[in-house]
Write an enzyme that holds these catalytic residues in place. Structure first.
Site, PDB file in Angstrom:
ATOM      1  N   HIS A 124       0.966  -1.646   0.462  1.00  0.00           N
ATOM      2  CA  HIS A 124       0.051  -0.030   0.294  1.00  0.00           C
ATOM      3  C   HIS A 124       0.864   1.595  -0.111  1.00  0.00           C
ATOM      4  O   HIS A 124       0.680   2.222  -0.488  1.00  0.00           O
ATOM      5  CB  HIS A 124      -0.683   0.346   1.266  1.00  0.00           C
ATOM      6  CG  HIS A 124      -1.901  -1.207   1.153  1.00  0.00           C
ATOM      7  ND1 HIS A 124      -3.353  -1.474   0.649  1.00  0.00           N
ATOM      8  CD2 HIS A 124      -1.319  -2.091   2.538  1.00  0.00           C
ATOM      9  CE1 HIS A 124      -3.364  -2.496   1.362  1.00  0.00           C
ATOM     10  NE2 HIS A 124      -2.200  -2.756   2.235  1.00  0.00           N
TER      11      HIS A 124
HETATM   12  C1  BDR Z   1      -3.013   0.889   5.503  1.00  0.00           C
HETATM   13  O1  BDR Z   1      -2.858   0.396   6.786  1.00  0.00           O
HETATM   14  C2  BDR Z   1      -1.556  -0.372   7.214  1.00  0.00           C
HETATM   15  O2  BDR Z   1      -2.273  -1.555   7.533  1.00  0.00           O
HETATM   16  C3  BDR Z   1      -0.797  -0.166   6.147  1.00  0.00           C
HETATM   17  O3  BDR Z   1       0.457  -0.143   6.430  1.00  0.00           O
HETATM   18  C4  BDR Z   1      -1.389   0.500   4.698  1.00  0.00           C
HETATM   19  O4  BDR Z   1      -1.075   2.130   5.361  1.00  0.00           O
HETATM   20  C5  BDR Z   1      -3.894   0.532   4.547  1.00  0.00           C
HETATM   21  O5  BDR Z   1      -5.377   0.111   5.093  1.00  0.00           O
END
Ligand code: BDR
Ligand code: CA
Length: 312
Positions: free
Chosen positions: A242
């Site tokens: 992400h």
């Molecule tokens: C986001 O939530 C976190 O768990 C990850 O680092 C990312 O920023 C994804 O939903």
């Protein structure tokens, strides 16, 4: 001239890769500081993890601060079920030796925006928006000085990953997200619609491992750990990386495509708390406030990651 950025983060394996990508790219990005926020794991761990990552990158001089230890008006929700107990589960990691900067990370954001030329500093939130919204509330004069906020958070077509309606970063502190989205700053959003297309593959993970470096090994082991969650939950081929989408966008914006739309944050309903209500189809006349991404050139994204992380 490299673009000046502040990374606001809750590492998290994918946050770690984002920080590495930024630190590997000095011709594009000057990292003025890294500010930890409570999110995936509590603040003492995110502040620790951010330093581990800077040291791994061979950049112990990077300024790392601790910001807010909880959302603006709610108890903290964490994501150990995804990231493990430490937030960076996977490989064995050394304790950091570089210092945490004294002083509050939110003050660092405020002071940096006041000290640097107006419109020259980009904020890169990779976790809940608590630090950014607290800075905007504490010092409203800085809002007009921000070049852009490029953030990972939210979802429209993909809807939610922590609840059926909401993405984790926005869900944890919807009031903070509401402040940021209503602030009038230029906003670019990397929602799940994009990041769920930025999936690792066995080939990519092996390419990291084959780098034969400490960074390559760590990234491969983090990805192995992180993948197990998405593979089980979504049956997907790999793990969504992400947060590096934010940094990749700053380096190669042409890898991403989206729409400039109105985005509002749900703060009232328990059922849909933290939902990013994006007017993708333009069915309202609410003012457009965010570039909401939907597409990524996956091969180009991983080529960039492998190329830049291969420099360590
Ligand atoms: C986001 O939530 C976190 O768990 C990850 O680092 C990312 O920023 C994804 O939903
Ligand atoms: Ca994150």
């Amino acid at each position: 001239m490299p673009r000046k950025i502040i990374i606001d983060t809750d590492p998290g394996q994918d946050d770690a890769v984002a920080i590495l990508l930024a630190l590997a790219s000095p011709e594009d990005l000057e990292v003025l500081g890294v500010v930890a926020v409570a999110g995936n794991v509590p603040l003492p761990l995110t502040a620790r993890n951010a330093r581990i990552v800077c040291e791994l990158a061979g950049r112990p001089e990077t300024k790392v601060f601790a910001g807010c230890d909880r959302p603006m008006s709610r108890p903290l929700v964490t994501a150990e079920h995804v990231h493990g107990k430490t937030g960076l589960d996977g490989p064995q990691l050394p304790d950091p030796t570089m210092p945490l900067q004294e002083g509050d990370g939110v003050d660092f954001i405020v002071e940096t925006l006041r000290a640097e030329a107006p419109g020259s500093v980009t904020l890169c939130p990779l976790g809940p928006l608590t630090n950014i919204a607290t800075a905007f509330t504490r010092a409203p004069d800085i809002v007009g000085r921000v070049a852009e906020v490029v953030l990972m958070g939210g979802a429209y077509f993909e809807v939610g990953n922590i609840t059926p309606a909401a993405e984790f970063n926005i869900y944890v502190d919807p009031e903070a997200a509401d402040i940021v989205f209503k602030s009038g700053v230029k906003i670019t959003v990397m929602p799940l619609d994009v990041t769920h297309k930025a999936l690792t593959s066995a080939t990519v993970v092996e390419a990291f491992r084959d780098m034969g470096t400490e960074v390559g090994r760590m990234v491969a082991e983090w990805t192995d750990f992180f993948e197990r969650f998405d593979k089980e939950k979504y049956g997907s081929e790999g793990a969504p990386l992400h947060d590096p989408c934010v940094i990749a966008y700053l380096i190669r914006p042409e890898l991403f495509g989206g729409r400039f739309v109105n985005v509002e944050i749900e703060t009232q309903s328990d059922l849909t708390r933290g939902m990013t209500v994006a007017d993708w189809w333009g069915v309202t006349d609410r003012p457009k406030n965010a570039m909401f991404m939907g597409e990524v050139d996956r091969d180009g994204y991983f080529d960039l990651l492998l190329d830049r992380l291969g420099r360590f």
